[in-house]
Scaffold this motif. Structure first.
Motif, PDB file in Angstrom:
ATOM      1  N   CYS A 100       3.196  -8.040  -2.244  1.00 20.63           N
ATOM      2  CA  CYS A 100       3.528  -8.047  -1.360  1.00 20.63           C
ATOM      3  C   CYS A 100       1.550  -8.122  -1.695  1.00 20.63           C
ATOM      4  O   CYS A 100      -0.143  -8.442  -0.749  1.00 20.63           O
ATOM      5  N   CYS A 101       1.167  -6.774  -2.705  1.00 17.81           N
ATOM      6  CA  CYS A 101      -0.073  -7.273  -3.540  1.00 17.81           C
ATOM      7  C   CYS A 101      -0.166  -7.309  -4.551  1.00 17.81           C
ATOM      8  O   CYS A 101       0.652  -7.220  -4.901  1.00 17.81           O
ATOM      9  N   PRO A 102      -1.810  -6.836  -4.949  1.00 18.75           N
ATOM     10  CA  PRO A 102      -2.222  -7.542  -5.993  1.00 18.75           C
ATOM     11  C   PRO A 102      -1.268  -6.820  -7.198  1.00 18.75           C
ATOM     12  O   PRO A 102      -0.760  -5.382  -6.825  1.00 18.75           O
ATOM     13  N   PRO A 103      -0.405  -7.293  -8.769  1.00 17.64           N
ATOM     14  CA  PRO A 103      -0.122  -6.493  -9.884  1.00 17.64           C
ATOM     15  C   PRO A 103      -0.594  -4.917  -9.389  1.00 17.64           C
ATOM     16  O   PRO A 103      -1.636  -4.720  -9.380  1.00 17.64           O
ATOM     17  N   ASN A 104       0.069  -3.952  -9.691  1.00 13.68           N
ATOM     18  CA  ASN A 104      -0.244  -2.568  -9.344  1.00 13.68           C
ATOM     19  C   ASN A 104      -1.714  -2.360  -9.754  1.00 13.68           C
ATOM     20  O   ASN A 104      -2.689  -1.689  -9.857  1.00 13.68           O
ATOM     21  N   PRO A 105      -1.251  -2.077  -7.384  1.00 13.80           N
ATOM     22  CA  PRO A 105      -2.668  -2.047  -7.029  1.00 13.80           C
ATOM     23  C   PRO A 105      -2.798  -0.309  -7.259  1.00 13.80           C
ATOM     24  O   PRO A 105      -2.298   0.714  -7.290  1.00 13.80           O
ATOM     25  N   PRO A 106      -4.394   0.314  -7.078  1.00 16.06           N
ATOM     26  CA  PRO A 106      -4.833   1.341  -6.570  1.00 16.06           C
ATOM     27  C   PRO A 106      -3.603   2.053  -6.253  1.00 16.06           C
ATOM     28  O   PRO A 106      -3.712   1.694  -4.792  1.00 16.06           O
ATOM     29  N   GLN A 107      -3.640   3.139  -6.786  1.00 16.36           N
ATOM     30  CA  GLN A 107      -2.814   4.148  -5.401  1.00 16.36           C
ATOM     31  C   GLN A 107      -3.537   5.134  -5.095  1.00 16.36           C
ATOM     32  O   GLN A 107      -4.622   5.361  -5.359  1.00 16.36           O
ATOM     33  N   PRO A 108      -3.345   6.139  -3.782  1.00 10.99           N
ATOM     34  CA  PRO A 108      -3.888   6.859  -3.345  1.00 10.99           C
ATOM     35  C   PRO A 108      -3.751   7.725  -3.951  1.00 10.99           C
ATOM     36  O   PRO A 108      -3.469   8.458  -4.665  1.00 10.99           O
ATOM     37  N   GLY A 109      -6.010   8.828  -4.399  1.00 12.77           N
ATOM     38  CA  GLY A 109      -6.120   9.073  -4.643  1.00 12.77           C
ATOM     39  C   GLY A 109      -6.218   8.596  -6.464  1.00 12.77           C
ATOM     40  O   GLY A 109      -6.475   9.652  -7.031  1.00 12.77           O
ATOM     41  N   ASN A 110      -5.453   7.565  -7.002  1.00 13.22           N
ATOM     42  CA  ASN A 110      -6.029   7.381  -8.189  1.00 13.22           C
ATOM     43  C   ASN A 110      -6.844   6.561  -8.464  1.00 13.22           C
ATOM     44  O   ASN A 110      -6.862   5.141  -7.389  1.00 13.22           O
ATOM     45  N   LYS A 111      -8.035   6.143  -8.987  1.00 14.57           N
ATOM     46  CA  LYS A 111      -8.749   5.141  -9.642  1.00 14.57           C
ATOM     47  C   LYS A 111      -9.009   4.190 -10.564  1.00 14.57           C
ATOM     48  O   LYS A 111      -8.578   4.095 -10.969  1.00 14.57           O
ATOM     49  N   GLY A 120      14.705  10.626   6.052  1.00 12.90           N
ATOM     50  CA  GLY A 120      12.967  10.907   5.717  1.00 12.90           C
ATOM     51  C   GLY A 120      12.374   9.896   6.415  1.00 12.90           C
ATOM     52  O   GLY A 120      13.023   8.477   6.395  1.00 12.90           O
ATOM     53  N   PHE A 121      11.381  10.003   5.844  1.00 15.16           N
ATOM     54  CA  PHE A 121      10.243   8.544   6.081  1.00 15.16           C
ATOM     55  C   PHE A 121      10.652   7.852   4.630  1.00 15.16           C
ATOM     56  O   PHE A 121      10.373   8.519   3.562  1.00 15.16           O
ATOM     57  N   VAL A 122      10.540   6.533   4.912  1.00 13.88           N
ATOM     58  CA  VAL A 122       9.956   5.480   3.496  1.00 13.88           C
ATOM     59  C   VAL A 122       9.209   4.897   3.132  1.00 13.88           C
ATOM     60  O   VAL A 122       8.675   3.749   4.276  1.00 13.88           O
ATOM     61  N   HIS A 123       8.519   5.402   2.175  1.00 12.66           N
ATOM     62  CA  HIS A 123       7.027   4.979   2.195  1.00 12.66           C
ATOM     63  C   HIS A 123       7.196   3.760   1.807  1.00 12.66           C
ATOM     64  O   HIS A 123       7.761   3.682   0.700  1.00 12.66           O
ATOM     65  N   HIS A 124       6.012   2.800   1.715  1.00 12.91           N
ATOM     66  CA  HIS A 124       6.368   1.617   1.354  1.00 12.91           C
ATOM     67  C   HIS A 124       5.067   2.031   0.002  1.00 12.91           C
ATOM     68  O   HIS A 124       4.025   1.709   0.094  1.00 12.91           O
ATOM     69  N   ILE A 125       5.729   1.293  -1.591  1.00 13.17           N
ATOM     70  CA  ILE A 125       4.648   1.595  -2.899  1.00 13.17           C
ATOM     71  C   ILE A 125       4.750  -0.020  -3.268  1.00 13.17           C
ATOM     72  O   ILE A 125       5.648  -0.625  -3.313  1.00 13.17           O
ATOM     73  N   PRO A 126       3.555  -0.362  -2.414  1.00 13.26           N
ATOM     74  CA  PRO A 126       3.968  -1.956  -2.919  1.00 13.26           C
ATOM     75  C   PRO A 126       3.399  -1.976  -5.116  1.00 13.26           C
ATOM     76  O   PRO A 126       2.296  -1.871  -5.794  1.00 13.26           O
ATOM     77  N   ILE A 127       4.989  -2.335  -5.676  1.00 12.02           N
ATOM     78  CA  ILE A 127       4.369  -2.610  -6.717  1.00 12.02           C
ATOM     79  C   ILE A 127       4.928  -3.926  -6.931  1.00 12.02           C
ATOM     80  O   ILE A 127       5.526  -4.418  -6.250  1.00 12.02           O
ATOM     81  N   LEU A 128       4.377  -3.956  -9.195  1.00  8.07           N
ATOM     82  CA  LEU A 128       5.391  -5.775  -8.862  1.00  8.07           C
ATOM     83  C   LEU A 128       5.316  -5.135 -10.581  1.00  8.07           C
ATOM     84  O   LEU A 128       4.721  -5.019 -10.859  1.00  8.07           O
ATOM     85  N   THR A 129       7.416  -4.987 -10.843  1.00  7.82           N
ATOM     86  CA  THR A 129       7.393  -4.616 -11.824  1.00  7.82           C
ATOM     87  C   THR A 129       8.398  -6.008 -12.693  1.00  7.82           C
ATOM     88  O   THR A 129       7.973  -6.763 -12.524  1.00  7.82           O
ATOM     89  N   GLU A 130       8.613  -5.978 -14.014  1.00  8.18           N
ATOM     90  CA  GLU A 130       9.281  -7.079 -14.746  1.00  8.18           C
ATOM     91  C   GLU A 130      10.646  -7.203 -13.720  1.00  8.18           C
ATOM     92  O   GLU A 130      10.367  -8.998 -13.491  1.00  8.18           O
ATOM     93  N   GLY A 131      10.820  -6.618 -13.771  1.00  6.63           N
ATOM     94  CA  GLY A 131      12.791  -6.666 -12.718  1.00  6.63           C
ATOM     95  C   GLY A 131      12.896  -7.010 -11.063  1.00  6.63           C
ATOM     96  O   GLY A 131      13.434  -8.294 -11.015  1.00  6.63           O
ATOM     97  N   MET A 132      11.357  -7.623 -11.051  1.00  9.06           N
ATOM     98  CA  MET A 132      11.409  -8.193  -9.675  1.00  9.06           C
ATOM     99  C   MET A 132      10.560  -9.464 -10.189  1.00  9.06           C
ATOM    100  O   MET A 132      11.309 -10.370  -8.702  1.00  9.06           O
ATOM    101  N   MET A 133      10.136  -9.650 -10.943  1.00  8.63           N
ATOM    102  CA  MET A 133       9.370 -11.133 -11.021  1.00  8.63           C
ATOM    103  C   MET A 133      10.925 -11.771 -11.583  1.00  8.63           C
ATOM    104  O   MET A 133      10.853 -13.037 -11.943  1.00  8.63           O
ATOM    105  N   ASP A 134      11.738 -11.125 -12.665  1.00 11.66           N
ATOM    106  CA  ASP A 134      12.865 -11.938 -13.180  1.00 11.66           C
ATOM    107  C   ASP A 134      14.399 -11.589 -12.294  1.00 11.66           C
ATOM    108  O   ASP A 134      14.688 -12.218 -12.903  1.00 11.66           O
ATOM    109  N   GLY A 135      14.070 -11.790 -11.126  1.00  6.72           N
ATOM    110  CA  GLY A 135      15.376 -11.285 -10.336  1.00  6.72           C
ATOM    111  C   GLY A 135      16.189  -9.954 -10.823  1.00  6.72           C
ATOM    112  O   GLY A 135      17.400 -10.098  -9.703  1.00  6.72           O
TER     113      GLY A 135
END
Length: 123
Positions: free
Chosen positions: A112-123, A68-83
């Motif tokens: 690739c995007c700013p930390p926790n960018p707005p998601q579609p449907g959320n403002k 099935g389709f694999v969505h690209h969901i741009p997030i940045l978590t502490e786990g991503m930052m610390d390895g």
């Protein structure tokens, strides 16, 4: 032009995602309460952005590799930052049985995007 090796590693990434997306014993909590299984490094994310511009072949590859389709969901978590997230990702990549080219998986994952960018449907 994207190097073939980078595309190959992206496809291994999609396979690792597919193999672990429903594995409740593998991964780390994300801010939205879901569990993150694998994360791209910047070189792999660049490939992802490029292939997302060609939705029909991308969707077909996702269907074939991940079921099935694999969505690209741009997030940045502490786990991503610390390895930590890369540690989970490397385990998943190696678990696919495909060759893991460490040139593409060295270092921390980054968004690739700013930390926790707005998601579609959320403002």
């Amino acid at each position: 032009m994207i190097p073939q090796r980078a595309v190959e590693q992206f496809l291994v990434f999609i396979k690792a995602h597919a193999d672990n997306v429903n594995n409740s014993d593998f991964g780390m909590p994300l801010p939205d309460g879901s569990i993150g299984r694998v994360v791209p490094t910047l070189p792999i994310d660049a490939v992802w952005h490029a292939v997302l511009q060609h939705t029909e072949p991308y969707a077909a590859a996702c269907e074939q590799i991940a079921g099935g389709f694999v969505h690209h969901i741009p997030i940045l978590t502490e786990g991503m930052m610390d390895g930590t997230a890369v540690t989970f990702t490397l385990a998943a990549l190696h678990g696919t049985g495909y060759r893991v080219d460490m040139e593409f998986w060295y270092g921390e994952a980054e968004s690739c995007c700013p930390p926790n960018p707005p998601q579609p449907g959320n403002k």
